[in-house]
Every structure is written in C-alpha cells, then in structure tokens.
Enzyme design. Structure first.
Site, PDB file in Angstrom:
ATOM      1  N   LYS A   6       0.833  -1.199   0.000  1.00  0.00           N
ATOM      2  CA  LYS A   6       0.000   0.000   0.000  1.00  0.00           C
ATOM      3  C   LYS A   6       0.875   1.259   0.000  1.00  0.00           C
ATOM      4  CE  LYS A   6      -3.835  -2.419   2.292  1.00  0.00           C
ATOM      5  NZ  LYS A   6      -4.652  -2.534   3.534  1.00  0.00           N
ATOM      6  N   TYR A  63     -11.986  -2.717  -3.660  1.00  0.00           N
ATOM      7  CA  TYR A  63     -12.551  -2.903  -2.316  1.00  0.00           C
ATOM      8  C   TYR A  63     -14.083  -2.910  -2.330  1.00  0.00           C
ATOM      9  CZ  TYR A  63      -8.097  -2.699   0.203  1.00  0.00           C
ATOM     10  OH  TYR A  63      -6.843  -2.981   0.708  1.00  0.00           O
ATOM     11  N   ASN A  81      -1.881  -0.108   7.322  1.00  0.00           N
ATOM     12  CA  ASN A  81      -1.331  -1.435   7.620  1.00  0.00           C
ATOM     13  C   ASN A  81      -0.479  -2.027   6.495  1.00  0.00           C
ATOM     14  OD1 ASN A  81      -3.418  -2.108   5.937  1.00  0.00           O
ATOM     15  ND2 ASN A  81      -4.468  -3.463   7.371  1.00  0.00           N
ATOM     16  N   HIS A 123      -1.639  -5.534   1.474  1.00  0.00           N
ATOM     17  CA  HIS A 123      -2.870  -6.302   1.257  1.00  0.00           C
ATOM     18  C   HIS A 123      -2.513  -7.667   0.690  1.00  0.00           C
ATOM     19  CE1 HIS A 123      -6.641  -7.609  -0.626  1.00  0.00           C
ATOM     20  NE2 HIS A 123      -5.921  -7.866  -1.686  1.00  0.00           N
ATOM     21  N   GLU A 179      -8.864 -10.684  -8.120  1.00  0.00           N
ATOM     22  CA  GLU A 179      -7.961  -9.536  -7.967  1.00  0.00           C
ATOM     23  C   GLU A 179      -6.840  -9.559  -9.011  1.00  0.00           C
ATOM     24  OE1 GLU A 179      -8.884  -9.093  -3.183  1.00  0.00           O
ATOM     25  OE2 GLU A 179      -6.897  -9.767  -3.801  1.00  0.00           O
TER      26      GLU A 179
HETATM   27  N1  LIG Z   1     -12.044  -0.571  11.198  1.00  0.00           N
HETATM   28  C1  LIG Z   1     -11.269  -0.122  10.219  1.00  0.00           C
HETATM   29  N2  LIG Z   1     -10.855   1.170  10.174  1.00  0.00           N
HETATM   30  C2  LIG Z   1     -10.069   1.624   9.184  1.00  0.00           C
HETATM   31  N3  LIG Z   1      -9.616   0.860   8.169  1.00  0.00           N
HETATM   32  C3  LIG Z   1      -9.985  -0.423   8.173  1.00  0.00           C
HETATM   33  C4  LIG Z   1     -10.831  -0.986   9.185  1.00  0.00           C
HETATM   34  N4  LIG Z   1     -11.020  -2.304   8.909  1.00  0.00           N
HETATM   35  C5  LIG Z   1     -10.333  -2.532   7.773  1.00  0.00           C
HETATM   36  N5  LIG Z   1      -9.714  -1.424   7.337  1.00  0.00           N
HETATM   37  C6  LIG Z   1      -8.882  -1.275   6.151  1.00  0.00           C
HETATM   38  O1  LIG Z   1      -9.503  -1.978   5.096  1.00  0.00           O
HETATM   39  C7  LIG Z   1      -8.623  -2.991   4.611  1.00  0.00           C
HETATM   40  C8  LIG Z   1      -9.461  -4.147   4.153  1.00  0.00           C
HETATM   41  O2  LIG Z   1     -10.146  -4.695   5.242  1.00  0.00           O
HETATM   42  P1  LIG Z   1     -10.380  -6.262   5.353  1.00  0.00           P
HETATM   43  O3  LIG Z   1     -11.406  -6.454   6.413  1.00  0.00           O
HETATM   44  O4  LIG Z   1     -10.609  -6.809   3.986  1.00  0.00           O
HETATM   45  O5  LIG Z   1      -8.995  -6.734   5.963  1.00  0.00           O
HETATM   46  P2  LIG Z   1      -7.800  -7.555   5.328  1.00  0.00           P
HETATM   47  O6  LIG Z   1      -8.357  -8.579   4.394  1.00  0.00           O
HETATM   48  O7  LIG Z   1      -6.876  -8.025   6.403  1.00  0.00           O
HETATM   49  O8  LIG Z   1      -7.033  -6.417   4.580  1.00  0.00           O
HETATM   50  P3  LIG Z   1      -6.597  -6.369   3.077  1.00  0.00           P
HETATM   51  O9  LIG Z   1      -7.859  -6.618   2.261  1.00  0.00           O
HETATM   52  O10 LIG Z   1      -6.054  -4.978   2.922  1.00  0.00           O
HETATM   53  O11 LIG Z   1      -5.574  -7.439   2.944  1.00  0.00           O
HETATM   54  C9  LIG Z   1      -7.703  -3.284   5.798  1.00  0.00           C
HETATM   55  O12 LIG Z   1      -6.480  -3.839   5.407  1.00  0.00           O
HETATM   56  C10 LIG Z   1      -7.525  -1.902   6.378  1.00  0.00           C
HETATM   57  O13 LIG Z   1      -6.551  -1.156   5.636  1.00  0.00           O
END
Ligand SMILES: Nc1ncnc2c1ncn2[C@@H]1O[C@H](COP(=O)(O)OP(=O)(O)OP(=O)(O)O)[C@@H](O)[C@H]1O
Length: 148
Positions: free
Chosen positions: A9, A49, A112, A115, A126
């Site tokens: 990211k 997303y 974080n 992804h 994807e």
């Molecule tokens: N509560 C939250 N507040 C802010 N950002 C969030 C929150 N939950 C998720 N995100 C963001 O949205 C992304 C996608 O959320 P998801 O629940 O799909 O988690 P993930 O699958 O671990 O992450 P990614 O899809 O990025 O690998 C997260 O990686 C994070 O950057």
C-alpha cells in the site's frame, strides 16, 4: 500452482518497505509472477474494495489507497494464499503477531502497509483486475530445492 495477489500500500512504498517485503516472500520460496508500481484512480480502488463499500471506513480506505503509488504483485506457490496472509499478519497491527509484516512495521489498521487476497477465489478476481494482460510465465531453477 496457486497464486495470490499482494499489494504494498502507499504507506509501505513511502516508508521504503518494498525491498524487505519482496525479500520476505522470495526467501520463503514463493515465485514472483507479476509486479508493477502503479497509482490507481478512485473508481479502480473502489472496484478493488467493492465488498467493503458499505463499511464506515470505506471512503477513508479508498483515499488511503489512491494517496500514492502501490506495488501490485502476483506470487505463486503451494498454499500461497493462506501462508501469504500469515506472513502479512492480522488486519489490525495491534493484533498482528511479531515477525509478521504488519506486526513488525505497522501500528494502525488504516496504515497497515500491505494487502493480500483472503481466498483463492478472491485472488483470481484480484489478479484479473490488476493484471488484465496476464502475468509472466517463468519457472525458477530453484524449484527442486524448494519442493519435493
Ligand atoms: N475498522 C477499520 N478502520 C479503518 N480501516 C480499516 C478498518 N477495517 C479494515 N480497514 C482497512 O480496510 C482494509 C481491508 O479490510 P479487510 O477487512 O478486507 O482486511 P484484510 O483482508 O486483512 O485487509 P486487506 O484486504 O487490505 O488485505 C484493511 O487492510 C484496512 O486497511
């Protein structure tokens, strides 16, 4: 063999973590099959997303992803989707195990760093979205030293 989509990211790119993240996946024994540095437009980030479009953090998440270039990659290997998620660590870095990418390099859920696809099915979707012209077909000469 199984493939996954991994994206470093904008914070990971800005913080100079690209080399370390690539190295982690390489050293594990996974094969890099596609990679590009790319700035994506808002509609593209929204598409990536789309499953999260009803979440309260969706707008902020899209802003974050379009805030700078990302490194989009395809990695291949046995169980690479599940193992890739383990290498990355839990979504919230406060809960990510030490030694994982998020556990080592991130503090906040909204920054974080990386992804990774959460299933083989998502990975296929994807990869098709990010690499519409396909990936690179090559075989590592290390294969017999990594697989029985
Ligand atoms: N509560 C939250 N507040 C802010 N950002 C969030 C929150 N939950 C998720 N995100 C963001 O949205 C992304 C996608 O959320 P998801 O629940 O799909 O988690 P993930 O699958 O671990 O992450 P990614 O899809 O990025 O690998 C997260 O990686 C994070 O950057």
């Amino acid at each position: 063999m199984e493939q996954t989509f991994i994206m470093i990211k904008p914070d990971g790119v800005q913080r100079g973590l690209v080399g370390e993240i690539i190295s982690t996946f390489e050293k594990k024994g996974f094969y890099l099959k596609g990679m590009k540095l790319i700035s994506v437009e808002r509609p593209f980030a929204e598409k990536h997303y789309e499953d999260l479009s009803s979440k309260p953090f969706f707008e902020g998440l899209v802003e974050y992803i379009i805030s700078g270039p990302v490194v989009a990659m395809v990695w291949e290997g046995k169980n690479v989707v599940t193992t890739g998620r383990k290498i990355i660590g839990a979504t919230n870095p406060s809960a990510s195990d030490p030694g994982t990418i998020r556990g080592s390099f991130a503090v906040e859920i909204g920054r974080n760093v990386i992804h990774g696809s959460d299933s083989v099915e998502s990975a296929k979707k994807e990869i098709a979205l990010w690499f519409p012209n396909g990936t690179v077909n090559w075989q590592s000469s290390l294969h017999p030293w990594i697989y029985e």
